[in-house]
Motif scaffolding. Structure first.
Motif, short mmCIF file in Angstrom:
data_model
loop_
_atom_site.label_atom_id
_atom_site.label_comp_id
_atom_site.label_asym_id
_atom_site.label_seq_id
_atom_site.Cartn_x
_atom_site.Cartn_y
_atom_site.Cartn_z
N GLU A 27 -7.50 19.93 -33.09
CA GLU A 27 -8.93 20.09 -32.80
C GLU A 27 -9.38 19.07 -31.77
O GLU A 27 -10.11 19.41 -30.83
CB GLU A 27 -9.76 19.93 -34.08
N ALA A 28 -8.92 17.84 -31.90
CA ALA A 28 -9.30 16.81 -30.94
C ALA A 28 -8.72 17.12 -29.56
O ALA A 28 -9.39 16.91 -28.54
CB ALA A 28 -8.82 15.44 -31.41
N LEU A 29 -7.51 17.63 -29.51
CA LEU A 29 -6.90 17.98 -28.24
C LEU A 29 -7.64 19.15 -27.58
O LEU A 29 -7.87 19.14 -26.36
CB LEU A 29 -5.43 18.33 -28.42
N ALA A 30 -8.03 20.12 -28.36
CA ALA A 30 -8.77 21.26 -27.83
C ALA A 30 -10.12 20.80 -27.28
O ALA A 30 -10.56 21.25 -26.21
CB ALA A 30 -8.97 22.32 -28.90
N ARG A 31 -10.79 19.91 -27.98
CA ARG A 31 -12.08 19.40 -27.53
C ARG A 31 -11.92 18.58 -26.24
O ARG A 31 -12.72 18.71 -25.31
CB ARG A 31 -12.71 18.54 -28.61
N ILE A 37 -12.09 20.48 -18.68
CA ILE A 37 -12.40 21.69 -17.92
C ILE A 37 -13.85 21.67 -17.46
O ILE A 37 -14.17 22.02 -16.31
CB ILE A 37 -12.08 22.95 -18.76
N MET A 38 -14.75 21.25 -18.34
CA MET A 38 -16.17 21.18 -17.98
C MET A 38 -16.39 20.15 -16.87
O MET A 38 -17.12 20.41 -15.91
CB MET A 38 -17.01 20.82 -19.21
N ALA A 39 -15.75 19.00 -16.99
CA ALA A 39 -15.89 17.96 -15.95
C ALA A 39 -15.37 18.46 -14.61
O ALA A 39 -15.97 18.21 -13.56
CB ALA A 39 -15.16 16.70 -16.37
#
Length: 115
Positions: A27-31, A37-39
């Protein structure tokens, strides 16, 4: 430790521990991946905005040069027309279209005002 099999028990224990640690951190890796990607998307958008601003400045310099040339050719009406028509907005595509239209309408050769 795991039961003795054809695979060394230390290897199976290591794989089990790696699977447990990866399962807990997915979960932490996905976040983190989503944040990266957003950056990246934001940085590309900013880069595009800066590139467009640079193109607008180059276009304005070209219009200024065309207006100065028209003034030096003793045709101030044409210089004012170029400046007024080309600098109505900051939209690059519209400005290019206006300049193309102005250049098509430009009379050939040097003409004196009022002729």
């Amino acid at each position: 430790m795991a039961d003795e099999t054809t695979v060394n028990s230390q290897i199976t224990d290591a794989i089990t521990q790696v699977n447990a640690s990866v399962g807990g951190s997915s979960e932490a890796l996905a976040r983190a991946m989503a944040d990266q990607i957003m950056a990246h998307a934001v940085s590309v958008a900013i880069q595009n905005a800066v590139a467009q601003q640079q193109h607008v400045y180059m276009l304005r310099n070209a219009v200024t040069a065309a207006a100065a040339r028209a003034i030096l050719d003793l045709n101030p009406e044409q210089a004012l027309r170029f400046a007024d028509e080309a600098l109505k907005s900051d939209d690059l595509a519209q400005t290019i279209e206006r300049l193309s239209g102005l250049l098509k309408d430009k009379p050939a050769g040097n003409t004196q005002p009022g002729e």
